[in-house]
Scaffold this motif. Structure first.
Motif, PDB file in Angstrom:
ATOM      1  N   MET A 143      -2.971 -29.171 -13.702  1.00 30.52           N
ATOM      2  CA  MET A 143      -2.308 -28.045 -13.047  1.00 30.52           C
ATOM      3  C   MET A 143      -1.509 -28.506 -11.828  1.00 30.52           C
ATOM      4  N   ALA A 144      -2.063 -29.450 -11.072  1.00 32.22           N
ATOM      5  CA  ALA A 144      -1.374 -29.938  -9.871  1.00 32.22           C
ATOM      6  C   ALA A 144      -0.435 -31.095 -10.195  1.00 32.22           C
ATOM      7  N   GLY A 145      -0.770 -31.867 -11.251  1.00 25.76           N
ATOM      8  CA  GLY A 145       0.029 -33.043 -11.569  1.00 25.76           C
ATOM      9  C   GLY A 145       1.430 -32.711 -12.046  1.00 25.76           C
ATOM     10  N   ILE A 146       1.559 -31.647 -12.859  1.00 25.83           N
ATOM     11  CA  ILE A 146       2.874 -31.259 -13.377  1.00 25.83           C
ATOM     12  C   ILE A 146       3.836 -30.887 -12.245  1.00 25.83           C
ATOM     13  N   PRO A 147       3.448 -29.964 -11.327  1.00 25.34           N
ATOM     14  CA  PRO A 147       4.380 -29.641 -10.241  1.00 25.34           C
ATOM     15  C   PRO A 147       4.630 -30.801  -9.288  1.00 25.34           C
ATOM     16  N   MET A 148       3.652 -31.703  -9.131  1.00 27.59           N
ATOM     17  CA  MET A 148       3.879 -32.861  -8.259  1.00 27.59           C
ATOM     18  C   MET A 148       4.963 -33.755  -8.834  1.00 27.59           C
TER      19      MET A 148
END
Length: 380
Positions: A159-164
């Motif tokens: 969930m956090a890796g994609i937007p990062m």
């Protein structure tokens, strides 16, 4: 349309917008009737050559209130056909494509802003939803309560890796665009006083209303009556977005510093900030959509409409689906709501460097440069 044709058409449109802006500014510089309406006209008097950098600077300094159009004695049907708001809107759009990186993506979005936005949202939502539903259907359609419920459906690392990953590209693109704009427009740094002045101009929208003192009567509508409604809806949109950003930032600190996992309680600070910010953002964007449709048609640029509506549409639905997710997070609809919300968020960030979002950065740069020029001029 192939890539080379798109680049060529973009360059032609940019050149045409610059030449028309230069023509209009030469007429305005000879007349100077509107010099008290906003920051554009005093800045115009300091920049008299109107090269491409000059017209890009003046265009982004304009807030498109329309006051100068209704006051102009040379407006259509006069043979000079002076239409400052529409002309500067066209030049603003071309400046986004001139300085964006990679440029072809900006050209594509400026032509089909709303269509591209909707396609991105649909693709992201379907991909995220299908991925989650296929991996673990019982989790996707299940009811999850308490701390870490979101991560039962999608691991936090994903969930956090994609937007990062998206944001790494976005930040690089925005930094390159800002640097190009600042260099090409001949911006002048006036020190900390100019920075404070630029922040004040952004916070108060003093140039949005037909008077550079901040006390203007507002933007003109289709009936030519001025109203400050657009200014207030713009404030709601900006500060609503900042509250949502504060909510996300605080939630990040909760997760990494305190080890507390989302979703948080309804009365926890990240939820309160996000809820208030989301509601304000919905009201602000809905109001801006209404004001856009009520604006005097002669002051609008048809070329920018797709990009304008796409930005407002995306912001509205990012905030609305966030509120919907909050409402259904303790039901079996949480998975669907989460997929749709993340699809919108990912799409919003991905197209950020090529959307109307950059107007905030370029306008702040223009206000900063304008304040710097006034600081330098005051010394002589």
């Amino acid at each position: 349309m192939n890539l080379f044709q798109l680049i060529n058409d973009t360059n032609i449109a940019s050149s045409a917008a610059h030449l028309e802006t230069s023509r209009i500014m030469q007429i305005c510089n000879a007349c100077r009737y509107c010099e008290g309406f906003c920051a554009v006209f005093p800045a115009m008097e300091r920049r008299r050559t109107f090269e491409e950098g000059d017209t890009a600077f003046l265009a982004n300094l304009c807030h498109n209130c329309g006051a100068c159009y209704h006051a102009c004695q040379y407006a259509p049907p006069h043979e000079f056909a002076v239409n400052v708001p529409q002309t500067l809107a066209d030049r603003r759009l071309s400046s986004y494509t001139d300085y964006a990186w990679p440029t072809p993506l900006a050209g594509l979005f400026s032509r089909n802003g709303l269509v591209v936005s909707i396609i991105c949202v649909i693709v992201f939502s379907i991909v995220v939803g299908a991925m989650l539903a296929m991996i673990a259907p019982h989790l996707f359609w299940g009811v999850h309560l308490g701390e870490g419920a979101f991560y039962q459906i999608m691991p936090h690392s994903v969930m956090a890796g994609i937007p990062m990953a998206i944001m790494a590209f976005v930040i690089m693109s925005l930094v390159i665009g800002w640097r190009r704009y600042w260099r090409e427009t001949g911006a002048v740094w006036g020190g900390m006083p100019s920075l404070a002045d630029a922040f004040h101009a952004v916070a108060t929208l003093r140039n949005l209303g037909g008077d550079n003192s901040g006390n203007g009567s507002g933007c003109s509508a289709v009936d030519e009556r001025a109203s400050n409604a657009r200014k207030w809806f713009h404030h709601l949109t900006f500060y609503g977005f900042m509250l949502c950003l504060a909510s996300t930032s605080l939630a990040t600190l909760y997760h990494y510093l305190l080890g507390w996992e989302a979703p948080y309680g309804y009365f926890e600070a990240p939820v309160i900030l996000g809820t208030v910010g989301g509601v304000i953002l919905c009201i602000g964007t809905a109001g801006l959509w209404r004001e856009k449709r009520r604006a005097a048609p002669a002051t609008l640029s048809l070329a920018t409409m797709g990009m304008d509506y796409a930005f407002i549409w995306l912001l509205f639905w990012v905030s609305m689906t966030g509120l919907i997710l909050l409402a259904v997070r303790e039901t079996s609809f949480m998975g669907v709501a989460l997929a749709v919300h993340l699809g919108l968020v990912y799409a919003f960030f991905l197209i950020m460097p090529f959307s109307k979002f950059v107007h905030g950065l370029y306008r702040f740069a223009a206000l900063l440069a304008d304040a710097g020029e006034r600081q330098v001029a005051s010394r002589y």
